[in-house]
Scaffold this motif. Structure first.
Motif, PDB file in Angstrom:
ATOM      1  N   PRO A 168      -6.387 -97.313 -64.692  1.00 23.08           N
ATOM      2  CA  PRO A 168      -7.809 -97.609 -64.935  1.00 23.08           C
ATOM      3  C   PRO A 168      -8.009 -98.947 -65.621  1.00 23.08           C
ATOM      4  CG  PRO A 168      -6.998 -95.988 -66.523  1.00 23.08           C
ATOM      5  CD  PRO A 168      -5.902 -96.184 -65.513  1.00 23.08           C
ATOM      6  N   GLY A 169      -9.198 -99.514 -65.390  1.00 25.87           N
ATOM      7  CA  GLY A 169      -9.573-100.735 -66.102  1.00 25.87           C
ATOM      8  C   GLY A 169      -8.960-101.998 -65.563  1.00 25.87           C
ATOM      9  N   ASN A 170      -8.559-101.999 -64.285  1.00 22.44           N
ATOM     10  CA  ASN A 170      -7.918-103.194 -63.737  1.00 22.44           C
ATOM     11  C   ASN A 170      -8.704-103.843 -62.603  1.00 22.44           C
ATOM     12  OD1 ASN A 170      -5.502-103.653 -65.312  1.00 22.44           O
ATOM     13  ND2 ASN A 170      -4.818-101.672 -64.546  1.00 22.44           N
ATOM     14  N   GLY A 171      -9.989-103.541 -62.531  1.00 26.39           N
ATOM     15  CA  GLY A 171     -10.853-104.310 -61.633  1.00 26.39           C
ATOM     16  C   GLY A 171     -11.034-103.755 -60.239  1.00 26.39           C
ATOM     17  N   LYS A 172     -10.708-102.476 -60.001  1.00 25.70           N
ATOM     18  CA  LYS A 172     -10.897-101.927 -58.654  1.00 25.70           C
ATOM     19  C   LYS A 172     -12.366-101.961 -58.258  1.00 25.70           C
ATOM     20  CE  LYS A 172      -8.649 -98.121 -59.680  1.00 25.70           C
ATOM     21  NZ  LYS A 172      -8.044 -98.524 -60.964  1.00 25.70           N
ATOM     22  N   GLY A 280     -11.662 -88.499 -57.539  1.00 20.71           N
ATOM     23  CA  GLY A 280     -10.924 -87.525 -58.331  1.00 20.71           C
ATOM     24  C   GLY A 280     -11.744 -87.022 -59.505  1.00 20.71           C
ATOM     25  N   ARG A 281     -12.895 -87.675 -59.776  1.00 22.61           N
ATOM     26  CA  ARG A 281     -13.776 -87.243 -60.860  1.00 22.61           C
ATOM     27  C   ARG A 281     -14.962 -86.434 -60.340  1.00 22.61           C
ATOM     28  NH1 ARG A 281     -10.106 -88.239 -64.731  1.00 22.61           N
ATOM     29  NH2 ARG A 281      -9.450 -90.431 -64.747  1.00 22.61           N
ATOM     30  N   GLN A 282     -15.040 -86.223 -59.027  1.00 22.96           N
ATOM     31  CA  GLN A 282     -16.150 -85.489 -58.442  1.00 22.96           C
ATOM     32  C   GLN A 282     -15.941 -83.978 -58.608  1.00 22.96           C
ATOM     33  OE1 GLN A 282     -14.464 -87.935 -56.828  1.00 22.96           O
ATOM     34  NE2 GLN A 282     -16.011 -89.547 -56.995  1.00 22.96           N
ATOM     35  N   ALA A 283     -17.027 -83.227 -58.411  1.00 18.12           N
ATOM     36  CA  ALA A 283     -16.929 -81.767 -58.504  1.00 18.12           C
ATOM     37  C   ALA A 283     -16.013 -81.222 -57.412  1.00 18.12           C
ATOM     38  CB  ALA A 283     -18.320 -81.141 -58.406  1.00 18.12           C
ATOM     39  N   PHE A 322     -12.253 -96.256 -51.024  1.00 17.80           N
ATOM     40  CA  PHE A 322     -11.970 -95.270 -52.070  1.00 17.80           C
ATOM     41  C   PHE A 322     -11.268 -95.983 -53.220  1.00 17.80           C
ATOM     42  CE2 PHE A 322     -11.736 -92.875 -48.038  1.00 17.80           C
ATOM     43  CZ  PHE A 322     -12.688 -91.897 -48.271  1.00 17.80           C
ATOM     44  N   SER A 323     -11.683 -95.679 -54.428  1.00 13.05           N
ATOM     45  CA  SER A 323     -11.063 -96.274 -55.607  1.00 13.05           C
ATOM     46  C   SER A 323     -10.701 -95.152 -56.570  1.00 13.05           C
ATOM     47  CB  SER A 323     -12.040 -97.251 -56.281  1.00 13.05           C
ATOM     48  OG  SER A 323     -11.524 -97.718 -57.506  1.00 13.05           O
ATOM     49  N   THR A 324      -9.431 -95.098 -56.973  1.00 16.45           N
ATOM     50  CA  THR A 324      -8.997 -93.997 -57.823  1.00 16.45           C
ATOM     51  C   THR A 324      -7.945 -94.451 -58.835  1.00 16.45           C
ATOM     52  OG1 THR A 324      -8.069 -91.755 -57.825  1.00 16.45           O
ATOM     53  CG2 THR A 324      -7.202 -93.281 -56.184  1.00 16.45           C
ATOM     54  N   ASN A 325      -7.900 -93.735 -59.950  1.00 19.04           N
ATOM     55  CA  ASN A 325      -6.868 -93.971 -60.956  1.00 19.04           C
ATOM     56  C   ASN A 325      -5.659 -93.058 -60.747  1.00 19.04           C
ATOM     57  OD1 ASN A 325      -8.702 -95.738 -62.160  1.00 19.04           O
ATOM     58  ND2 ASN A 325      -9.514 -94.157 -63.504  1.00 19.04           N
ATOM     59  N   PHE A 326      -5.776 -92.138 -59.782  1.00 17.36           N
ATOM     60  CA  PHE A 326      -4.689 -91.214 -59.505  1.00 17.36           C
ATOM     61  C   PHE A 326      -3.758 -91.782 -58.446  1.00 17.36           C
ATOM     62  CE2 PHE A 326      -8.216 -88.604 -60.994  1.00 17.36           C
ATOM     63  CZ  PHE A 326      -7.601 -87.793 -61.940  1.00 17.36           C
ATOM     64  N   HIS A 327      -2.522 -91.344 -58.454  1.00 20.41           N
ATOM     65  CA  HIS A 327      -1.614 -91.713 -57.370  1.00 20.41           C
ATOM     66  C   HIS A 327      -2.047 -90.954 -56.116  1.00 20.41           C
ATOM     67  CE1 HIS A 327       1.969 -92.198 -54.893  1.00 20.41           C
ATOM     68  NE2 HIS A 327       2.293 -93.212 -55.703  1.00 20.41           N
ATOM     69  N   ILE A 346      -3.543-101.568 -57.091  1.00 18.25           N
ATOM     70  CA  ILE A 346      -4.092-102.583 -57.986  1.00 18.25           C
ATOM     71  C   ILE A 346      -3.458-102.372 -59.357  1.00 18.25           C
ATOM     72  CG2 ILE A 346      -6.170-103.635 -58.929  1.00 18.25           C
ATOM     73  CD1 ILE A 346      -6.088-103.719 -55.896  1.00 18.25           C
ATOM     74  N   ASP A 347      -2.489-103.200 -59.685  1.00 17.19           N
ATOM     75  CA  ASP A 347      -1.805-103.085 -60.969  1.00 17.19           C
ATOM     76  C   ASP A 347      -2.514-103.911 -62.033  1.00 17.19           C
ATOM     77  OD1 ASP A 347       0.392-101.306 -60.773  1.00 17.19           O
ATOM     78  OD2 ASP A 347       1.430-102.760 -59.493  1.00 17.19           O
TER      79      ASP A 347
END
Length: 435
Positions: A168-172, A280-283, A322-327, A346-347
């Motif tokens: 998270p926090g890397n500009g996706k 991944g944060r959706q219901a 799609f943008s996610t913090n999960f693998h 996106i590292d």
């Protein structure tokens, strides 16, 4: 506007009632409802309201007069115009009220679904060609890894689905917005679409940005002769959703009061971009969202359903990001991953790029840098988190230091003490809280 827009074919204006492509009764009833609701008496104003050329609207008015639903009131020369005036007869008012009881829709004539399909094909997102220069220009404010555009360019140019993943926090999100800005050209968005006698509203001022030339009376008159006024010339649309996205948002929304439908988000984004942020944060689990789009992503078509249960096919022509913090392997099975055409990690930045970002943010926010403080940050603080850098951190730290300076009445200058105070707010230490 860039050169891409020249490839978008305009929807030609209808020259006869038959060219409009709608049932005669439907066109007549929309005309009567519009006259009734807006109290319009002149054909020129009525043409602007229903978004059809004046000669075509005159045909409709003459048809309504032949059915004793409208009548002429004589020339309106007293108001500065020699144009003939018209009004509803008693029978016309009764018919308008009856039509309103079936559907409250009035105003712009909808576009037949087949015509919408044709126009989507003319201005498909897959027809665009994005150059490295365009992407670089749109993302020039970002410090990006050297190889990112190498991976991103082909993905955007193909107009296929993209999965961006990483810490998270890397500009996706910023990269997604940069892709949107790189598009640059314009397409034609229908105000409404008709299928099986039902009206589906598509144009949405929240989603669509009308071109500047689309406004103004004089410009509007020229525009009518140039393309079908049932469409709005817009920048390529962008729909951005996050944790609030639900499967119901991907279906038609029925308004029981107006008895009309509103297009789902992916239909509104036709010819543009659909960004699903924070996947991944959706219901609903990510797998369920992608399962809903398996056919659209593969075949470029979507299936929607009316209240009656009748199903029909609409184009699915949007670049889904799609943008996610999960693998990806944590949230998708291999079948779902196969449907997503490009996967781009996106590292976080390396130390060199982190310092570049820090300097840019400091300059923008007018915080004076200090070499000793930067050394303190890099040598003493970051080793405590294994030297893991993220793009959001410079903004966070600098905003924290500025907040302290404002409160203490200090000049905007970086110090080791300010670094320590800012650092405490960026992370929360693990501890047991006694309740």
């Amino acid at each position: 506007m860039n050169i891409q827009s020249s490839r978008v074919m305009i929807p030609p204006p209808p020259r006869t009632l038959q060219d409009v492509g709608l049932p005669m009764v439907m066109m007549r009833d929309i005309l009567l409802k519009t006259v009734f609701r807006r109290n319009i008496t002149r054909v020129s104003r009525l043409a602007a309201a229903v978004c059809l050329p004046v000669p075509v609207v005159q045909e409709l008015v003459d048809m309504a007069r032949g059915q004793a639903l409208m009548e002429a009131t004589g020339s309106t020369g007293a108001t500065g115009s020699s144009e003939m005036g018209y009004q509803l007869t008693d029978g016309g008012r009764a018919r308008a009220l009856d039509a309103l009881s079936q559907s409250e829709y009035f105003g712009a004539m909808p576009v037949p679904l087949d015509a919408f399909r044709l126009q989507v094909k003319r201005q498909s997102i897959r027809n665009i060609r994005i150059s490295r220069e365009q992407l670089t220009s749109a993302m020039g404010h970002l410090i990006l890894p050297d190889d990112l555009l190498d991976n991103l360019g082909p993905a955007v140019g193909a107009g296929r689905s993209i999965l961006m993943y990483g810490p998270p926090g890397n500009g996706k999100s910023s990269i997604s917005n940069g892709i949107r800005d790189a598009m640059g050209d314009r397409i034609y968005v229908p105000r409404a679409v008709e299928y099986s006698g039902q009206v589906i509203t598509v144009y949405d001022p929240i989603v669509h940005t009308a071109a500047e030339s689309d406004e103004g009376e004089a410009t509007q008159l020229r525009r009518k002769a140039r393309f079908d006024n049932r469409y709005v010339l817009c920048n390529r649309p962008t729909v951005i959703t996050g944790g609030e996205l639900s499967l119901s948002m991907l279906d038609l929304v029925y308004n029981p009061t107006a008895r009309t439908y509103q297009a789902p988000l992916q239909m509104k984004s036709s010819g543009g971009i659909f960004i699903v942020d924070d996947l991944g944060r959706q219901a609903e689990p990510p797998q369920a969202l992608v399962n809903r789009w398996i056919v659209p992503l593969e075949e470029g078509r979507d299936i929607l359903a009316l209240q009656s249960g009748e199903k029909f096919e609409v184009p699915f022509d949007t670049l889904v990001i799609f943008s996610t913090n999960f693998h990806p392997n944590e949230i998708f099975d291999q079948a779902a991953l196969r449907r997503i055409f490009f996967k781009i990690k996106i590292d976080g930045p390396n130390q060199e790029n982190f310092l570049k970002i820090f300097a840019l943010v400091a300059r923008k926010k007018k915080l004076q840098l200090d070499e000793a403080s930067l050394v303190h940050l890099i040598k003493n603080k970051y080793p405590t988190i294994n030297n893991v850098y993220a793009n959001y951190q410079p903004v966070f730290l600098i905003d924290q230091m500025i907040a302290v300076c404002d409160f203490e009445g200090l000049p905007y200058k970086m110090t080791p003490e300010l670094v320590d105070r800012a650092w405490k707010n960026m992370f929360v230490e693990n501890e047991t809280i006694v309740k």
